[in-house]
Design an enzyme around this catalytic site. Sequence first.
Site, PDB file in Angstrom:
ATOM      1  CG  ASN A   1       1.145   3.910  -5.230  1.00  0.00           C
ATOM      2  OD1 ASN A   1       0.690   2.767  -5.255  1.00  0.00           O
ATOM      3  ND2 ASN A   1       2.285   4.183  -4.654  1.00  0.00           N
TER       4      ASN A   1
ATOM      5  CE1 TYR B   1      -3.959   4.305   6.017  1.00  0.00           C
ATOM      6  CE2 TYR B   1      -2.947   2.898   4.369  1.00  0.00           C
ATOM      7  CZ  TYR B   1      -3.770   3.957   4.699  1.00  0.00           C
ATOM      8  OH  TYR B   1      -4.397   4.666   3.704  1.00  0.00           O
TER       9      TYR B   1
END
Length: 325
Positions: A167, A138
């Site tokens: 995040n 990723y």
Amino acid sequence: MSKYLVTGGAGYVGSVVAAHLLEAGHQVTVLDDLSTGFREGVPAGAEFVRGRIQDAAEVLDSSFDGVLHFAACSQVGESVADPEKYWRNNVAGSLELISAMRKAGVAKLVFSSTAAVYGEPEQVPIAETARTSPTNTYGATKLAVDHLITSEAIAHGLAAVSLRYFNVAGAYGSSFGVAFGERHDPESHLIPLVFQAALGDRPHIAVYGEDYPTPDGTCIRDYIHVADLADAHLLALDAAKAGEHLICNLGNGSGFSVREVIESVKRVTGREIPVVVADRRPGDPAVLVASAARAHQALGWTPRRADLDEIVKDAWQFTLEKKHA
């Protein structure tokens, strides 16, 4: 008023950015195949086209002023098990998108990148000058797209900004009367997982290691409110300059530990959270926090919703609304 294409605009971050663009008076077209997004996540007022990023040539024309690109496969574990899917979608798809932009004469791009491109950091907070060494497919595909964008800016004058962050959390209640929040299947992010434990939808929340060199022994991660993230994307549109590729990290600057997140959920929900301590996960750094100094300087961006309880409160309200819908 400008007109923008938002790829992946039915997903978590893309939907909030699309709502912000509409609220700022812009025209928005969302391109999303709904493989991980939700049709109801597309804000009212946006044109919706169901399709992959490889279909962008069928949507883009000279009436568009820019593209905000969120369409990507983003599950770290899946990227390791099925790398071909990630190279095909994230990299080959982005190449098709950028080629379609050039053909249509659309020369402004804001790319949703990731701080996963840095891998395990040598210093924290992480600056844009840090060595890039992704530890999973990723992150590697996102880094490849960043290199692609740089090449396009040099060769063809693309005006581009890449935003790298860790995040994203929280939810956003827009002026359209629709709440936009986090919904992943399978879920892998800490705050929604703690909510599941609070609701009794999972027996407990696992804490992977409590012997890290941090104040409470648990890992520290950077959390950004999704609305702050959306603000950064709109500012990036204004900051993009022809022939340049600006890369900015986005972060709160300090981060929160796993234990701090759990305690915040307890305060916000008023519920007990069953916790089980498990072994460390291989490759989990003790601290991952991004420096946002360049974003402050180049974009004029400062997070306005940096309080952890506020982030959790917004996310919890969205979770309850969806559970009882």
